[in-house]
Design a protein around this motif. Structure first.
Motif, PDB file in Angstrom:
ATOM      1  N   LYS A   1      -1.353  36.799 -30.572  1.00 34.70           N
ATOM      2  CA  LYS A   1      -2.683  36.533 -29.575  1.00 34.70           C
ATOM      3  C   LYS A   1      -4.009  36.185 -30.423  1.00 34.70           C
ATOM      4  O   LYS A   1      -4.857  36.074 -30.007  1.00 34.70           O
ATOM      5  CB  LYS A   1      -3.035  37.569 -28.660  1.00 34.70           C
ATOM      6  N   THR A   2      -3.688  36.030 -31.940  1.00 37.07           N
ATOM      7  CA  THR A   2      -4.727  35.992 -32.694  1.00 37.07           C
ATOM      8  C   THR A   2      -4.550  34.713 -33.198  1.00 37.07           C
ATOM      9  O   THR A   2      -3.676  34.294 -33.637  1.00 37.07           O
ATOM     10  CB  THR A   2      -4.935  37.074 -33.634  1.00 37.07           C
ATOM     11  N   LEU A   3      -5.662  33.798 -33.057  1.00 41.41           N
ATOM     12  CA  LEU A   3      -5.788  32.302 -33.671  1.00 41.41           C
ATOM     13  C   LEU A   3      -6.507  32.674 -35.150  1.00 41.41           C
ATOM     14  O   LEU A   3      -7.849  33.102 -34.949  1.00 41.41           O
ATOM     15  CB  LEU A   3      -6.542  31.593 -32.970  1.00 41.41           C
ATOM     16  N   THR A   4      -5.936  32.235 -35.900  1.00 39.53           N
ATOM     17  CA  THR A   4      -6.595  32.134 -37.584  1.00 39.53           C
ATOM     18  C   THR A   4      -7.093  30.776 -37.990  1.00 39.53           C
ATOM     19  O   THR A   4      -6.242  29.881 -37.716  1.00 39.53           O
ATOM     20  CB  THR A   4      -5.809  32.842 -38.437  1.00 39.53           C
ATOM     21  N   ALA A   5      -8.211  30.461 -38.128  1.00 36.21           N
ATOM     22  CA  ALA A   5      -8.733  29.471 -38.726  1.00 36.21           C
ATOM     23  C   ALA A   5      -9.025  29.513 -40.159  1.00 36.21           C
ATOM     24  O   ALA A   5     -10.011  30.132 -40.471  1.00 36.21           O
ATOM     25  CB  ALA A   5      -9.804  28.568 -37.883  1.00 36.21           C
ATOM     26  N   ILE A   6      -8.397  28.604 -41.057  1.00 39.15           N
ATOM     27  CA  ILE A   6      -8.478  28.555 -42.321  1.00 39.15           C
ATOM     28  C   ILE A   6      -9.434  27.481 -42.882  1.00 39.15           C
ATOM     29  O   ILE A   6      -8.857  26.447 -42.810  1.00 39.15           O
ATOM     30  CB  ILE A   6      -7.246  29.016 -43.209  1.00 39.15           C
ATOM     31  N   ILE A   7     -10.678  27.727 -43.314  1.00 35.95           N
ATOM     32  CA  ILE A   7     -11.536  26.632 -43.467  1.00 35.95           C
ATOM     33  C   ILE A   7     -11.544  26.326 -44.945  1.00 35.95           C
ATOM     34  O   ILE A   7     -11.417  27.374 -45.790  1.00 35.95           O
ATOM     35  CB  ILE A   7     -12.913  26.917 -42.755  1.00 35.95           C
TER      36      ILE A   7
ATOM     37  N   PRO B   1      -6.493  32.778 -27.181  1.00 35.40           N
ATOM     38  CA  PRO B   1      -6.301  33.714 -27.955  1.00 35.40           C
ATOM     39  C   PRO B   1      -7.296  34.990 -27.621  1.00 35.40           C
ATOM     40  O   PRO B   1      -8.186  34.533 -26.842  1.00 35.40           O
ATOM     41  CB  PRO B   1      -6.745  33.282 -29.468  1.00 35.40           C
ATOM     42  N   SER B   2      -6.677  36.014 -27.912  1.00 40.29           N
ATOM     43  CA  SER B   2      -7.818  37.139 -27.603  1.00 40.29           C
ATOM     44  C   SER B   2      -8.559  37.416 -28.601  1.00 40.29           C
ATOM     45  O   SER B   2      -9.607  38.195 -28.678  1.00 40.29           O
ATOM     46  CB  SER B   2      -7.031  38.380 -27.151  1.00 40.29           C
TER      47      SER B   2
ATOM     48  N   LYS C   1     -16.673  35.256 -26.572  1.00 40.20           N
ATOM     49  CA  LYS C   1     -17.310  36.152 -25.683  1.00 40.20           C
ATOM     50  C   LYS C   1     -16.967  35.885 -24.367  1.00 40.20           C
ATOM     51  O   LYS C   1     -16.781  36.606 -23.588  1.00 40.20           O
ATOM     52  CB  LYS C   1     -19.058  36.454 -25.997  1.00 40.20           C
ATOM     53  N   LEU C   2     -17.289  34.345 -24.211  1.00 41.43           N
ATOM     54  CA  LEU C   2     -16.921  33.768 -22.952  1.00 41.43           C
ATOM     55  C   LEU C   2     -15.606  33.820 -22.236  1.00 41.43           C
ATOM     56  O   LEU C   2     -15.379  34.149 -21.140  1.00 41.43           O
ATOM     57  CB  LEU C   2     -17.182  32.269 -22.913  1.00 41.43           C
ATOM     58  N   LEU C   3     -14.684  33.926 -23.192  1.00 43.15           N
ATOM     59  CA  LEU C   3     -13.297  34.145 -22.841  1.00 43.15           C
ATOM     60  C   LEU C   3     -12.957  35.686 -23.099  1.00 43.15           C
ATOM     61  O   LEU C   3     -11.503  36.037 -23.041  1.00 43.15           O
ATOM     62  CB  LEU C   3     -12.435  33.528 -23.992  1.00 43.15           C
ATOM     63  N   ASN C   4     -13.831  36.733 -23.186  1.00 40.24           N
ATOM     64  CA  ASN C   4     -13.728  37.923 -23.502  1.00 40.24           C
ATOM     65  C   ASN C   4     -12.821  38.357 -24.701  1.00 40.24           C
ATOM     66  O   ASN C   4     -11.908  39.496 -24.596  1.00 40.24           O
ATOM     67  CB  ASN C   4     -13.067  38.652 -22.143  1.00 40.24           C
ATOM     68  N   GLY C   5     -13.089  37.558 -25.555  1.00 40.06           N
ATOM     69  CA  GLY C   5     -12.068  37.964 -26.768  1.00 40.06           C
ATOM     70  C   GLY C   5     -13.182  38.215 -28.007  1.00 40.06           C
ATOM     71  O   GLY C   5     -14.217  38.190 -27.819  1.00 40.06           O
ATOM     72  N   ASN C   6     -12.634  38.193 -29.151  1.00 42.89           N
ATOM     73  CA  ASN C   6     -13.485  38.797 -30.221  1.00 42.89           C
ATOM     74  C   ASN C   6     -13.416  37.830 -31.408  1.00 42.89           C
ATOM     75  O   ASN C   6     -12.289  37.009 -31.596  1.00 42.89           O
ATOM     76  CB  ASN C   6     -12.902  40.222 -30.810  1.00 42.89           C
ATOM     77  N   LEU C   7     -14.261  37.838 -32.354  1.00 41.23           N
ATOM     78  CA  LEU C   7     -14.412  36.848 -33.447  1.00 41.23           C
ATOM     79  C   LEU C   7     -14.378  37.801 -34.563  1.00 41.23           C
ATOM     80  O   LEU C   7     -15.146  38.892 -34.531  1.00 41.23           O
ATOM     81  CB  LEU C   7     -15.652  36.019 -33.268  1.00 41.23           C
ATOM     82  N   GLU C   8     -13.968  37.311 -35.665  1.00 42.48           N
ATOM     83  CA  GLU C   8     -13.809  38.252 -36.761  1.00 42.48           C
ATOM     84  C   GLU C   8     -13.928  37.279 -38.039  1.00 42.48           C
ATOM     85  O   GLU C   8     -13.290  36.123 -38.110  1.00 42.48           O
ATOM     86  CB  GLU C   8     -12.490  38.875 -37.004  1.00 42.48           C
TER      87      GLU C   8
END
Lengths: 112, 147
Positions: free
Chosen positions: A10-16, A41-42, A70-77
């Motif tokens: 449930k975690t989306l990771t974006a490697i920039i 994703p959460s 936040k809109l999707l009730n998820g977290n950003l890291e």
């Protein structure tokens, strides 16, 4: 394209990769937002380990993704922040959002 | 004070030139042997100023962006970024952190970054004539750095 996305647990990771500036931010944003829409994703993790350069366009990018999650009730890291990006982020006040996970990364340099 | 070295470039206000502008300035100031951190500061400040020209000064048009860099024997560098765009109605307001007219995806931190990463900043602007941002930074000579 200077971005890769991975999805698991449930975690989306974006490697920039490469430079984040006004010119590249749009493509990075669109790729992330499309993946978020698809995977719902959460948690969204932005990996800066391969970022060579970032200006305040990157701060705008982070703020926008923070609002989206936040809109999707998820977290950003945010992970693997190079020292230079750490300084930009501390200037922006984003540290107060508690989204930074410094996985084995450099200390924040303080300016005298 | 006369500069010991000087360069000038001009280019059209396409966003693909943002990386060209900061890389070129960085390449020129590299002769002072700056630290990686000093170089990152300069690249970031130049990127902010050039982005302002593209996003604001030439918002609905394509214009020319002029950059000149002077190096002084004290290790001081002066970078001028100039446009002939719309100008800034209220410089004080524009320089406030988080103030932006650039929409949701812009942080409003461009001037704050320039202020923080450089030693000195001066902004002059005239409506419909253009804006000049002058940035100064003292590069500590390597002999002093190494004691």
């Amino acid at each position: 394209m200077n971005i890769k996305t991975e999805f698991s647990d449930k975690t989306l990771t974006a490697i920039i990769e490469g430079d984040i500036d006004h010119h590249t931010a749009k493509g990075i944003r669109e790729t992330i937002d499309l993946a978020v829409e698809e995977k719902n994703p959460s948690a969204l993790t932005l990996d800066f380990g391969n970022v060579q350069f970032m200006d305040s366009s990157g701060i705008g990018l982070i703020m926008g993704r923070y609002r989206l999650m936040k809109l999707l009730n998820g977290n950003l890291e945010l992970v693997n922040l190079p020292e230079h990006i750490n300084r930009l982020i501390s200037l922006s006040g984003l540290f107060s959002l508690d989204i930074i996970k410094n996985k084995g990364c450099e200390q924040i340099e303080t300016r005298e | 004070m006369k500069p010991v070295n000087e360069m000038k470039i001009e280019f059209v206000s396409r966003s693909s030139n943002e990386s060209f502008a900061r890389a070129t300035v960085a390449a020129f100031v590299s002769q002072l042997d700056p630290t990686i951190s000093e170089l990152a500061d300069i690249k970031t400040a130049v990127s902010e100023a050039v982005t302002n020209c593209i996003v604001h000064a030439y918002k609905n048009s394509i214009g020319t962006i002029y950059i000149s860099v002077q190096i002084f024997d004290t290790g001081r560098i002066t970078i001028k970024i100039r446009d002939k765009g719309v100008g800034i109605p209220n410089i004080k307001k524009a320089m406030e952190p988080l103030f932006t007219t650039g929409g949701d995806e812009r942080a409003g931190l461009g001037f704050a970054v320039m202020q923080s990463f450089m030693d000195k900043i001066k902004v002059t602007s005239k409506i419909d004539k253009g804006t000049t941002v002058t940035l100064e930074k003292d590069i500590i000579p390597r002999v002093l750095r190494n004691g």
